[in-house]
Design a protein around this motif. Structure first.
Motif, PDB file in Angstrom:
ATOM      1  N   ALA A  26      45.493  42.986  26.242  1.00 35.78           N
ATOM      2  CA  ALA A  26      45.161  41.606  26.590  1.00 35.78           C
ATOM      3  C   ALA A  26      44.112  41.529  27.682  1.00 35.78           C
ATOM      4  O   ALA A  26      44.042  42.365  28.561  1.00 35.78           O
ATOM      5  CB  ALA A  26      46.419  40.867  27.037  1.00 35.78           C
ATOM      6  N   SER A  27      43.328  40.487  27.632  1.00 32.84           N
ATOM      7  CA  SER A  27      42.310  40.268  28.641  1.00 32.84           C
ATOM      8  C   SER A  27      42.921  39.631  29.866  1.00 32.84           C
ATOM      9  O   SER A  27      43.877  38.866  29.788  1.00 32.84           O
ATOM     10  CB  SER A  27      41.228  39.338  28.081  1.00 32.84           C
ATOM     11  OG  SER A  27      40.446  38.843  29.135  1.00 32.84           O
ATOM     12  N   GLY A  28      42.389  39.906  31.036  1.00 27.41           N
ATOM     13  CA  GLY A  28      42.868  39.288  32.262  1.00 27.41           C
ATOM     14  C   GLY A  28      42.060  38.064  32.632  1.00 27.41           C
ATOM     15  O   GLY A  28      42.161  37.578  33.738  1.00 27.41           O
ATOM     16  N   THR A  29      41.256  37.557  31.729  1.00 27.33           N
ATOM     17  CA  THR A  29      40.336  36.480  32.077  1.00 27.33           C
ATOM     18  C   THR A  29      40.896  35.096  31.835  1.00 27.33           C
ATOM     19  O   THR A  29      40.232  34.118  32.122  1.00 27.33           O
ATOM     20  CB  THR A  29      39.042  36.615  31.255  1.00 27.33           C
ATOM     21  OG1 THR A  29      39.366  36.631  29.874  1.00 27.33           O
ATOM     22  CG2 THR A  29      38.290  37.869  31.638  1.00 27.33           C
ATOM     23  N   SER A  30      42.121  34.984  31.278  1.00 23.17           N
ATOM     24  CA  SER A  30      42.660  33.668  31.014  1.00 23.17           C
ATOM     25  C   SER A  30      42.893  32.943  32.336  1.00 23.17           C
ATOM     26  O   SER A  30      43.009  33.550  33.390  1.00 23.17           O
ATOM     27  CB  SER A  30      43.967  33.783  30.227  1.00 23.17           C
ATOM     28  OG  SER A  30      44.870  34.606  30.925  1.00 23.17           O
ATOM     29  N   ALA A  31      42.976  31.590  32.261  1.00 24.90           N
ATOM     30  CA  ALA A  31      43.128  30.789  33.471  1.00 24.90           C
ATOM     31  C   ALA A  31      44.376  31.222  34.233  1.00 24.90           C
ATOM     32  O   ALA A  31      45.401  31.532  33.635  1.00 24.90           O
ATOM     33  CB  ALA A  31      43.230  29.322  33.076  1.00 24.90           C
ATOM     34  N   GLY A  71      32.947  28.431  42.118  1.00 23.48           N
ATOM     35  CA  GLY A  71      34.160  27.608  42.057  1.00 23.48           C
ATOM     36  C   GLY A  71      35.174  27.876  43.149  1.00 23.48           C
ATOM     37  O   GLY A  71      36.209  27.216  43.215  1.00 23.48           O
ATOM     38  N   GLY A  72      34.915  28.855  44.011  1.00 28.35           N
ATOM     39  CA  GLY A  72      35.894  29.200  45.048  1.00 28.35           C
ATOM     40  C   GLY A  72      37.004  30.068  44.485  1.00 28.35           C
ATOM     41  O   GLY A  72      37.073  30.308  43.278  1.00 28.35           O
ATOM     42  N   GLN A  73      37.866  30.534  45.381  1.00 28.85           N
ATOM     43  CA  GLN A  73      38.932  31.415  44.915  1.00 28.85           C
ATOM     44  C   GLN A  73      40.195  30.632  44.574  1.00 28.85           C
ATOM     45  O   GLN A  73      40.572  29.712  45.296  1.00 28.85           O
ATOM     46  CB  GLN A  73      39.231  32.489  45.965  1.00 28.85           C
ATOM     47  CG  GLN A  73      39.729  31.981  47.307  1.00 28.85           C
ATOM     48  CD  GLN A  73      40.266  33.104  48.194  1.00 28.85           C
ATOM     49  OE1 GLN A  73      40.864  34.065  47.709  1.00 28.85           O
ATOM     50  NE2 GLN A  73      40.032  32.983  49.498  1.00 28.85           N
ATOM     51  N   HIS A  74      40.815  31.016  43.466  1.00 27.04           N
ATOM     52  CA  HIS A  74      42.079  30.392  43.033  1.00 27.04           C
ATOM     53  C   HIS A  74      43.032  31.488  42.562  1.00 27.04           C
ATOM     54  O   HIS A  74      43.390  31.530  41.380  1.00 27.04           O
ATOM     55  CB  HIS A  74      41.812  29.380  41.914  1.00 27.04           C
ATOM     56  CG  HIS A  74      40.842  28.317  42.303  1.00 27.04           C
ATOM     57  ND1 HIS A  74      41.186  27.268  43.140  1.00 27.04           N
ATOM     58  CD2 HIS A  74      39.526  28.154  42.011  1.00 27.04           C
ATOM     59  CE1 HIS A  74      40.121  26.498  43.322  1.00 27.04           C
ATOM     60  NE2 HIS A  74      39.101  27.011  42.663  1.00 27.04           N
ATOM     61  N   VAL A 122      49.761  31.343  50.480  1.00 25.47           N
ATOM     62  CA  VAL A 122      50.799  30.500  49.877  1.00 25.47           C
ATOM     63  C   VAL A 122      50.540  29.011  50.132  1.00 25.47           C
ATOM     64  O   VAL A 122      50.622  28.186  49.221  1.00 25.47           O
ATOM     65  CB  VAL A 122      52.191  30.911  50.413  1.00 25.47           C
ATOM     66  CG1 VAL A 122      53.261  29.908  49.977  1.00 25.47           C
ATOM     67  CG2 VAL A 122      52.546  32.318  49.932  1.00 25.47           C
ATOM     68  N   ASP A 123      50.222  28.665  51.373  1.00 22.13           N
ATOM     69  CA  ASP A 123      50.076  27.247  51.731  1.00 22.13           C
ATOM     70  C   ASP A 123      48.705  26.686  51.385  1.00 22.13           C
ATOM     71  O   ASP A 123      48.583  25.571  50.885  1.00 22.13           O
ATOM     72  CB  ASP A 123      50.278  27.045  53.242  1.00 22.13           C
ATOM     73  CG  ASP A 123      51.665  27.420  53.689  1.00 22.13           C
ATOM     74  OD1 ASP A 123      52.506  27.685  52.809  1.00 22.13           O
ATOM     75  OD2 ASP A 123      51.901  27.443  54.900  1.00 22.13           O
ATOM     76  N   HIS A 124      47.666  27.459  51.681  1.00 26.93           N
ATOM     77  CA  HIS A 124      46.308  26.936  51.509  1.00 26.93           C
ATOM     78  C   HIS A 124      45.787  27.168  50.093  1.00 26.93           C
ATOM     79  O   HIS A 124      45.169  26.294  49.488  1.00 26.93           O
ATOM     80  CB  HIS A 124      45.374  27.580  52.533  1.00 26.93           C
ATOM     81  CG  HIS A 124      44.001  26.994  52.543  1.00 26.93           C
ATOM     82  ND1 HIS A 124      43.724  25.755  53.096  1.00 26.93           N
ATOM     83  CD2 HIS A 124      42.831  27.471  52.059  1.00 26.93           C
ATOM     84  CE1 HIS A 124      42.441  25.489  52.946  1.00 26.93           C
ATOM     85  NE2 HIS A 124      41.872  26.514  52.330  1.00 26.93           N
ATOM     86  N   LEU A 125      46.033  28.375  49.573  1.00 25.83           N
ATOM     87  CA  LEU A 125      45.549  28.695  48.223  1.00 25.83           C
ATOM     88  C   LEU A 125      46.582  28.370  47.145  1.00 25.83           C
ATOM     89  O   LEU A 125      46.283  28.454  45.954  1.00 25.83           O
ATOM     90  CB  LEU A 125      45.147  30.177  48.151  1.00 25.83           C
ATOM     91  CG  LEU A 125      44.016  30.587  49.118  1.00 25.83           C
ATOM     92  CD1 LEU A 125      43.769  32.093  49.046  1.00 25.83           C
ATOM     93  CD2 LEU A 125      42.730  29.825  48.817  1.00 25.83           C
ATOM     94  N   ASN A 126      47.771  28.005  47.590  1.00 20.06           N
ATOM     95  CA  ASN A 126      48.828  27.526  46.681  1.00 20.06           C
ATOM     96  C   ASN A 126      49.225  28.528  45.592  1.00 20.06           C
ATOM     97  O   ASN A 126      49.448  28.144  44.449  1.00 20.06           O
ATOM     98  CB  ASN A 126      48.401  26.212  46.012  1.00 20.06           C
ATOM     99  CG  ASN A 126      48.242  25.098  47.029  1.00 20.06           C
ATOM    100  OD1 ASN A 126      49.139  24.853  47.821  1.00 20.06           O
ATOM    101  ND2 ASN A 126      47.092  24.446  47.014  1.00 20.06           N
TER     102      ASN A 126
END
Ligand SMILES: [Zn+2]
Length: 249
Positions: A26-31, A71-74, A122-126
């Motif tokens: 499987a690819s690791g690129t999914s959302a 897009g920033g880090q998520h 945890v708090d900022h990047l959720n």
């Protein structure tokens, strides 16, 4: 452990076994997932790929770097792991750039700097899941278990948070020694780090209480490449109770 979390964890492990073959390539690129169970499943599947020599490595491309720059880090998980060079966090979970918010420190101890970093993840990047990842053959745990001379400097202060874990192991199993003692200490130290995190981080307690984050322990086997999932802290319900700390916010 809350029943709902335990049930999700068991389901997650079963599903991971069932989809083992399907996920191998499987690819690791999914959302990235927002649900703790989905996030845990993604980590389990990634480690299955890594430990079986089927890593996808798909999220380390130039396009991915552009994507996370624009897009920033998520990231979908916060991980605190040992600094040991044999514990490559993104690799062992087969994840890529922008997927994991990583804190590395010898002995995966939770002190002020580490807790602050975890709170950012945890708090900022959720991130919906937070993992304390110990590992086999941990030098920091071995040093504490054997009472090794760590040559002064700042290392004694660094590994001091591991000592309460050793006391608990020795109280429960006074006859343990050698490799068995180190192995038991590695797991006890994972629980200790989670305990220290909950005791000192009211925001992590709150988020755990209302289900926005699930904090789990795990141990990485540096030889087989597999991760042993320990689940949530056995005394989590008590540890995350603000009443325990006389906090009224
Ligand atoms: Zn280590």
């Amino acid at each position: 452990m809350k029943k709902s979390v335990l049930t999700k964890y068991i389901i997650c492990c079963l599903v991971s076994l069932i989809v083992f073959v399907g996920m191998m390539g499987a690819s690791g690129t999914s959302a990235n997932p927002h649900d703790p169970t989905d996030a845990l499943l993604k980590l389990i599947a990634g480690n299955v790929r890594f430990s079986s020599g089927q890593s996808a490595h798909s999220d380390i491309s130039a396009e991915r770097r552009k994507q996370v720059t624009r897009g920033g880090q998520h990231p979908f998980v916060t991980v605190i792991a040992c600094s040991d060079s044999r514990v490559p966090v993104e690799m062992l979970f087969d994840q890529g750039v922008g997927d994991i918010f990583v804190i590395k420190v010898a002995g995966n101890v939770c002190n002020t700097d580490e807790i602050g970093s975890i709170e950012y993840g945890v708090d900022h990047l959720n991130t919906p899941i937070m993992v304390v990842l110990g590992h086999t053959h941990c030098g920091a745990c071995t040093a504490v278990a054997t009472g090794a001379d760590v040559h002064g400097g700042s290392i004694p202060d660094l590994i001091a948070p591991i000592k309460p874990a050793l006391e608990k192991v020795q109280a429960a199993n006074p006859r343990l020694y050698g490799k068995a003692l180190v192995s038991a200490l590695v797991e006890a130290n994972v629980w200790q780090s989670i305990e220290d995190l909950f005791q000192r981080s009211s925001s992590t307690r709150r988020r755990t209480n209302d289900g926005r984050v699930t904090v789990v322990g795990a141990v990485y086997n540096i030889e087989t490449g597999t991760v042993k999932w320990m689940g949530t802290h056995p005394e989590e319900e008590s540890l995350v109770s603000d009443m325990k700390y006389n906090v009224w916010e």
